[in-house]
Motif scaffolding. Structure first.
Motif, PDB file in Angstrom:
ATOM      1  N   MET A   1       0.816  -1.232   0.000  1.00 47.34           N
ATOM      2  CA  MET A   1       0.000   0.000   0.000  1.00 47.34           C
ATOM      3  C   MET A   1       0.846   1.278   0.000  1.00 47.34           C
ATOM      4  N   ALA A   2       2.161   1.167  -0.051  1.00 51.22           N
ATOM      5  CA  ALA A   2       2.985   2.373  -0.031  1.00 51.22           C
ATOM      6  C   ALA A   2       3.237   2.913  -1.440  1.00 51.22           C
ATOM      7  N   ASN A   3       2.548   2.363  -2.427  1.00 49.97           N
ATOM      8  CA  ASN A   3       2.735   2.741  -3.822  1.00 49.97           C
ATOM      9  C   ASN A   3       2.049   4.070  -4.126  1.00 49.97           C
ATOM     10  N   LEU A   4       2.828   5.018  -4.664  1.00 56.92           N
ATOM     11  CA  LEU A   4       2.275   6.348  -4.929  1.00 56.92           C
ATOM     12  C   LEU A   4       1.328   6.373  -6.115  1.00 56.92           C
ATOM     13  N   SER A   5       1.327   5.291  -6.924  1.00 52.72           N
ATOM     14  CA  SER A   5       0.419   5.264  -8.070  1.00 52.72           C
ATOM     15  C   SER A   5      -0.987   4.790  -7.666  1.00 52.72           C
ATOM     16  N   LEU A   6      -1.215   4.614  -6.389  1.00 55.83           N
ATOM     17  CA  LEU A   6      -2.532   4.200  -5.901  1.00 55.83           C
ATOM     18  C   LEU A   6      -3.592   5.218  -6.289  1.00 55.83           C
ATOM     19  N   THR A   7      -4.755   4.709  -6.654  1.00 59.15           N
ATOM     20  CA  THR A   7      -5.891   5.588  -6.921  1.00 59.15           C
ATOM     21  C   THR A   7      -6.751   5.681  -5.662  1.00 59.15           C
ATOM     22  N   THR A   8      -7.671   6.626  -5.674  1.00 56.61           N
ATOM     23  CA  THR A   8      -8.615   6.749  -4.549  1.00 56.61           C
ATOM     24  C   THR A   8      -9.429   5.469  -4.412  1.00 56.61           C
ATOM     25  N   ARG A   9      -9.727   4.825  -5.566  1.00 61.33           N
ATOM     26  CA  ARG A   9     -10.473   3.557  -5.539  1.00 61.33           C
ATOM     27  C   ARG A   9      -9.675   2.473  -4.815  1.00 61.33           C
ATOM     28  N   ASP A  10      -8.370   2.423  -5.076  1.00 62.40           N
ATOM     29  CA  ASP A  10      -7.511   1.443  -4.392  1.00 62.40           C
ATOM     30  C   ASP A  10      -7.562   1.636  -2.880  1.00 62.40           C
ATOM     31  N   VAL A  11      -7.528   2.904  -2.460  1.00 61.53           N
ATOM     32  CA  VAL A  11      -7.557   3.207  -1.023  1.00 61.53           C
ATOM     33  C   VAL A  11      -8.907   2.812  -0.423  1.00 61.53           C
ATOM     34  N   ALA A  12      -9.991   3.102  -1.143  1.00 59.95           N
ATOM     35  CA  ALA A  12     -11.331   2.704  -0.673  1.00 59.95           C
ATOM     36  C   ALA A  12     -11.414   1.183  -0.528  1.00 59.95           C
ATOM     37  N   ARG A  13     -10.851   0.470  -1.495  1.00 61.99           N
ATOM     38  CA  ARG A  13     -10.863  -1.003  -1.438  1.00 61.99           C
ATOM     39  C   ARG A  13     -10.061  -1.514  -0.244  1.00 61.99           C
ATOM     40  N   GLU A  14      -8.910  -0.882   0.003  1.00 65.33           N
ATOM     41  CA  GLU A  14      -8.063  -1.302   1.136  1.00 65.33           C
ATOM     42  C   GLU A  14      -8.771  -1.058   2.471  1.00 65.33           C
ATOM     43  N   LEU A  15      -9.428   0.072   2.597  1.00 65.15           N
ATOM     44  CA  LEU A  15     -10.180   0.368   3.827  1.00 65.15           C
ATOM     45  C   LEU A  15     -11.314  -0.641   4.013  1.00 65.15           C
ATOM     46  N   ALA A  16     -12.005  -0.965   2.916  1.00 60.79           N
ATOM     47  CA  ALA A  16     -13.098  -1.949   2.980  1.00 60.79           C
ATOM     48  C   ALA A  16     -12.547  -3.330   3.356  1.00 60.79           C
ATOM     49  N   ARG A  17     -11.412  -3.695   2.764  1.00 63.26           N
ATOM     50  CA  ARG A  17     -10.802  -4.997   3.069  1.00 63.26           C
ATOM     51  C   ARG A  17     -10.444  -5.092   4.547  1.00 63.26           C
ATOM     52  N   ARG A  18      -9.967  -3.999   5.068  1.00 61.12           N
ATOM     53  CA  ARG A  18      -9.487  -4.001   6.456  1.00 61.12           C
ATOM     54  C   ARG A  18     -10.622  -3.885   7.476  1.00 61.12           C
ATOM     55  N   TYR A  19     -11.633  -3.111   7.167  1.00 64.44           N
ATOM     56  CA  TYR A  19     -12.634  -2.777   8.182  1.00 64.44           C
ATOM     57  C   TYR A  19     -14.051  -3.300   7.924  1.00 64.44           C
ATOM     58  N   SER A  20     -14.458  -3.436   6.677  1.00 67.20           N
ATOM     59  CA  SER A  20     -15.856  -3.816   6.418  1.00 67.20           C
ATOM     60  C   SER A  20     -16.058  -4.182   4.953  1.00 67.20           C
ATOM     61  N   THR A  21     -16.753  -5.281   4.713  1.00 72.88           N
ATOM     62  CA  THR A  21     -17.082  -5.671   3.336  1.00 72.88           C
ATOM     63  C   THR A  21     -18.012  -4.622   2.725  1.00 72.88           C
ATOM     64  N   MET A  22     -17.825  -4.328   1.429  1.00 73.92           N
ATOM     65  CA  MET A  22     -18.672  -3.307   0.796  1.00 73.92           C
ATOM     66  C   MET A  22     -19.100  -3.709  -0.600  1.00 73.92           C
ATOM     67  N   THR A  23     -20.280  -3.248  -0.975  1.00 73.91           N
ATOM     68  CA  THR A  23     -20.767  -3.428  -2.336  1.00 73.91           C
ATOM     69  C   THR A  23     -20.081  -2.407  -3.245  1.00 73.91           C
ATOM     70  N   HIS A  24     -20.278  -2.566  -4.540  1.00 70.93           N
ATOM     71  CA  HIS A  24     -19.726  -1.615  -5.521  1.00 70.93           C
ATOM     72  C   HIS A  24     -20.231  -0.199  -5.224  1.00 70.93           C
ATOM     73  N   ASP A  25     -21.523  -0.066  -4.938  1.00 72.29           N
ATOM     74  CA  ASP A  25     -22.112   1.257  -4.657  1.00 72.29           C
ATOM     75  C   ASP A  25     -21.532   1.874  -3.381  1.00 72.29           C
ATOM     76  N   GLU A  26     -21.293   1.032  -2.375  1.00 72.95           N
ATOM     77  CA  GLU A  26     -20.715   1.535  -1.118  1.00 72.95           C
ATOM     78  C   GLU A  26     -19.266   1.979  -1.312  1.00 72.95           C
ATOM     79  N   LEU A  27     -18.535   1.237  -2.152  1.00 70.89           N
ATOM     80  CA  LEU A  27     -17.173   1.667  -2.493  1.00 70.89           C
ATOM     81  C   LEU A  27     -17.201   3.021  -3.199  1.00 70.89           C
ATOM     82  N   ASP A  28     -18.196   3.220  -4.064  1.00 70.80           N
ATOM     83  CA  ASP A  28     -18.368   4.524  -4.735  1.00 70.80           C
ATOM     84  C   ASP A  28     -18.555   5.638  -3.703  1.00 70.80           C
TER      85      ASP A  28
END
Length: 199
Positions: A1-28
């Protein structure tokens, strides 16, 4: 996760992976509220007297949280990649922070604005879960630190930090590590020598 080419979507996915499962709409929804921020080494992410309005997710870098007591800097918390940081009392009471959050390296953070996160949590059970898990994690870290300082010897404190946060020990200046562990730099130097001799 220290990669500077990360998108906001990547960060949202990482937060969801770590804290709570999310649907596509919730990731949005989560992606929409995330705010990317960059800080040079030494910059203050939150200054004393400012109201903390964000929960900060560290994507790259090293930060420390500290305050002044009798004109001395006391380190309360330090964090590296994939970690949350905030001034929790200021965040919830909307009062000026007595703590300062500073970048110790060039740092990339994604902020979760408290107001936007609460609004999203009303609409989504999974975002509500993410919010709750982040706060739980923050409280547990605070409790563990309080217990460490109350019950553990200087050597045990240092060894625990090496085990749980090896990157911190490698990257943070020794003066801040000593302050975080509530030791003088001289005591920390002796403890490190003793640990090396016994390993």
């Amino acid at each position: 996760m220290a990669n500077l080419s990360l998108t906001t979507r990547d960060v949202a996915r990482e937060l969801a992976r770590r804290y709570s499962t999310m649907t596509h709409d919730e990731l949005d929804m989560l992606e929409e509220i995330l705010v990317p921020m960059k800080f040079p080494k030494g910059a203050r992410i939150l200054d004393e007297g400012e109201v903390c309005r964000n929960i900060y997710w560290i994507v790259k870098g090293l930060v420390r949280q500290f305050y002044f007591k009798n004109k001395k800097e006391l380190t309360e918390y330090m964090a590296t990649e994939n970690t949350i940081c905030m001034s929790i009392e200021s965040l919830f009471h909307e009062t000026p922070s007595r703590q300062i959050i500073q970048a110790l390296e060039p740092t990339v953070i994604y902020a979760l604005p408290m107001h936007d996160l609460e609004t999203a949590a009303i609409k989504s059970v999974n975002i509500q879960m993410l919010y709750r898990k982040i706060l739980e994690e923050s409280l547990i870290i605070s409790q563990q630190r309080a217990d460490m300082l109350r019950f553990e010897s200087a050597q045990d404190r240092y060894q625990k930090l090496v085990k749980t946060s090896p990157q911190l020990v490698l990257r943070a200046p020794l003066v801040y590590i000593a302050s975080y562990l509530q030791m003088t730099p001289e005591t920390l130097s002796r403890v490190r020598t003793a640990v090396l001799l016994n390993s």
